[in-house]
Design a protein around this motif. Structure first.
Motif, PDB file in Angstrom:
ATOM      1  N   TRP A  28       0.836  -1.198   0.000  1.00 35.90           N
ATOM      2  CA  TRP A  28       0.000   0.000   0.000  1.00 35.90           C
ATOM      3  C   TRP A  28       0.874   1.252   0.000  1.00 35.90           C
ATOM      4  N   PHE A  29       0.472   2.247  -0.804  1.00 40.56           N
ATOM      5  CA  PHE A  29       1.220   3.493  -0.919  1.00 40.56           C
ATOM      6  C   PHE A  29       0.274   4.682  -0.774  1.00 40.56           C
ATOM      7  N   LYS A  30       0.849   5.822  -0.340  1.00 43.15           N
ATOM      8  CA  LYS A  30       0.104   7.077  -0.305  1.00 43.15           C
ATOM      9  C   LYS A  30       0.895   8.126  -1.074  1.00 43.15           C
ATOM     10  N   ASP A  31       0.213   8.797  -2.016  1.00 40.43           N
ATOM     11  CA  ASP A  31       0.864   9.858  -2.794  1.00 40.43           C
ATOM     12  C   ASP A  31       1.207  11.030  -1.879  1.00 40.43           C
ATOM     13  N   THR A  32       2.415  11.563  -2.040  1.00 31.52           N
ATOM     14  CA  THR A  32       2.861  12.702  -1.228  1.00 31.52           C
ATOM     15  C   THR A  32       3.051  13.969  -2.053  1.00 31.52           C
ATOM     16  N   SER A  78      -2.935   3.853  -3.047  1.00 28.30           N
ATOM     17  CA  SER A  78      -2.916   2.821  -4.091  1.00 28.30           C
ATOM     18  C   SER A  78      -2.434   1.503  -3.500  1.00 28.30           C
ATOM     19  N   CYS A  79      -2.982   0.442  -4.049  1.00 30.16           N
ATOM     20  CA  CYS A  79      -2.658  -0.918  -3.610  1.00 30.16           C
ATOM     21  C   CYS A  79      -2.056  -1.655  -4.801  1.00 30.16           C
ATOM     22  N   GLU A  80      -0.919  -2.291  -4.591  1.00 30.23           N
ATOM     23  CA  GLU A  80      -0.231  -2.991  -5.672  1.00 30.23           C
ATOM     24  C   GLU A  80       0.174  -4.394  -5.216  1.00 30.23           C
ATOM     25  N   SER A  81       0.256  -5.295  -6.178  1.00 30.42           N
ATOM     26  CA  SER A  81       0.772  -6.624  -5.885  1.00 30.42           C
ATOM     27  C   SER A  81       2.281  -6.530  -5.663  1.00 30.42           C
ATOM     28  N   ALA A  82       2.869  -7.594  -5.123  1.00 26.28           N
ATOM     29  CA  ALA A  82       4.305  -7.597  -4.884  1.00 26.28           C
ATOM     30  C   ALA A  82       5.084  -7.466  -6.197  1.00 26.28           C
ATOM     31  N   GLU A  83       4.432  -7.834  -7.304  1.00 31.92           N
ATOM     32  CA  GLU A  83       5.077  -7.737  -8.617  1.00 31.92           C
ATOM     33  C   GLU A  83       4.925  -6.352  -9.238  1.00 31.92           C
ATOM     34  N   GLY A  84       4.192  -5.455  -8.565  1.00 29.50           N
ATOM     35  CA  GLY A  84       4.048  -4.087  -9.052  1.00 29.50           C
ATOM     36  C   GLY A  84       2.788  -3.821  -9.836  1.00 29.50           C
ATOM     37  N   GLU A  85       1.866  -4.788  -9.906  1.00 30.52           N
ATOM     38  CA  GLU A  85       0.611  -4.571 -10.632  1.00 30.52           C
ATOM     39  C   GLU A  85      -0.333  -3.718  -9.796  1.00 30.52           C
TER      40      GLU A  85
END
Length: 337
Positions: A28-32, A78-85
């Motif tokens: 999980w990421f948050k835009d800064t 944003s939520c991404e798979s470990a492969e970056g999808e």
């Protein structure tokens, strides 16, 4: 976009496709800003109640909860798979302003959500829609699923064996392996499935004696059977006769803000038991809870049979009792509950 008021818990949904094997948790990421982002820490926080928590590790459901969200938590997640999808992107808005006047339904939804949050460490509830991969779901249907079930509909797999494993794994995960196997087989003709799972974990606030004991239990037909018992000579509990129920009621405190209520009819006859069941209306139950809340606990001798409930309700009968005759007819031919 999800809009909430400051101080509430926020559920951000994300799902790994059902056709994929879950080998690691999503990221999980948050835009800064300025095309930069920061990764959320879901692993190293060891506090009892994390600010951000992954609800179901190593599951297709990779949703997170942000507790006590404030305006600083607003942003694009944003939520991404470990492969970056990229799996899901959500714009979260946390407002300081007072909420507008709410309808009765909206208020009930908020109260229910608050109750679930308060009991989150003892009561787990989850729902999931699975659908045939040949079906095309509208965006409106998907959004309603996220709104009401906090889960995006997931496609069924190609074979009956794969779907049976998919469903049983989901149920086992959501019930913390209390129900390791729900279905023997998923029919190849299944079009839509709605699953609801409820898992409750509560411990006695005051422990019973460790020494195992057996005693007689009288069944409705008068038969006596030997069963294992829980026993304590001076258990601290609340007990009183409740007029609305016409029954003796005992309240046992559990961990958290939970309690177990046991109702004893006048006798062990089926007629007296049915009378108590008829009196268990919403109003009477609320009155019962208030009566016992106002009473002081006392030391009482307690003997309880240890029981295990294993019930498979007939869904067609239940649906017909609700008056949903058309759905009952569909159920018997096409639907799987």
């Amino acid at each position: 976009t999800i809009t909430v008021t400051s101080g509430t818990n926020v559920h951000l949904p994300c799902h790994i496709p059902s056709s994929s094997v879950v080998s690691s948790n999503a990221l999980w990421f948050k835009d800064t800003g300025d095309s930069k982002r920061t990764q959320l820490n879901l692993e190293d926080d060891t506090t009892d109640e994390k600010k951000v928590d992954l609800l179901y590790p190593m599951d297709h459901d990779q949703s997170i909860i942000i507790r006590q969200a404030f305006t600083d938590d607003s942003g694009v997640y944003s939520c991404e798979s470990a492969e970056g999808e990229r799996l899901h992107t959500i714009n979260l808005i946390v407002e300081d302003s007072a909420p507008p006047l709410l309808s009765c339904k909206a208020l009930n939804d908020i109260l229910m959500r608050k109750q679930r949050e308060r009991m989150s460490f003892s009561l787990q509830m989850a729902s999931q829609i699975y659908y045939n991969s040949q079906m095309n779901l509208s965006d409106a249907f998907t959004n309603l699923s996220i709104q009401y079930y906090e889960a995006e509909p997931m496609k069924l797999l190609k074979t009956s064996e794969e779907n049976t494993k998919l469903i049983n794994d989901w149920v086992a995960n959501k019930t913390k392996n209390k129900i390791p196997k729900l279905l023997e087989q998923v029919s190849p003709s299944t079009q839509l499935m709605l699953l609801n799972a409820v898992s409750f974990s509560g411990e006695w606030k005051f422990q019973f004696n460790d020494k195992q004991k057996k005693g007689n239990f009288i069944k409705l037909n008068g038969d006596r059977v030997k069963v294992p018992l829980l026993y304590h000579s001076k258990y601290l509990a609340t007990m009183m006769y409740v007029v609305e129920m016409k029954a003796q009621v005992a309240k046992f405190s559990l961990t958290g803000d939970n309690s177990l209520y046991i109702l004893l009819p006048h006798s062990n006859t089926e007629a007296d038991l049915q009378q108590v069941e008829k009196r268990m209306t919403d109003g009477n139950v609320r009155q019962m809870i208030e009566h016992l809340r106002a009473a002081a606990p006392q030391n009482i001798e307690v003997t309880l049979p240890q029981i295990k409930l294993d019930v498979e309700p007939n869904m067609i009968t239940l649906i017909e009792k609700l008056g949903l005759l058309i759905l009952s007819q569909l159920y018997s031919h096409h639907l799987c509950f």
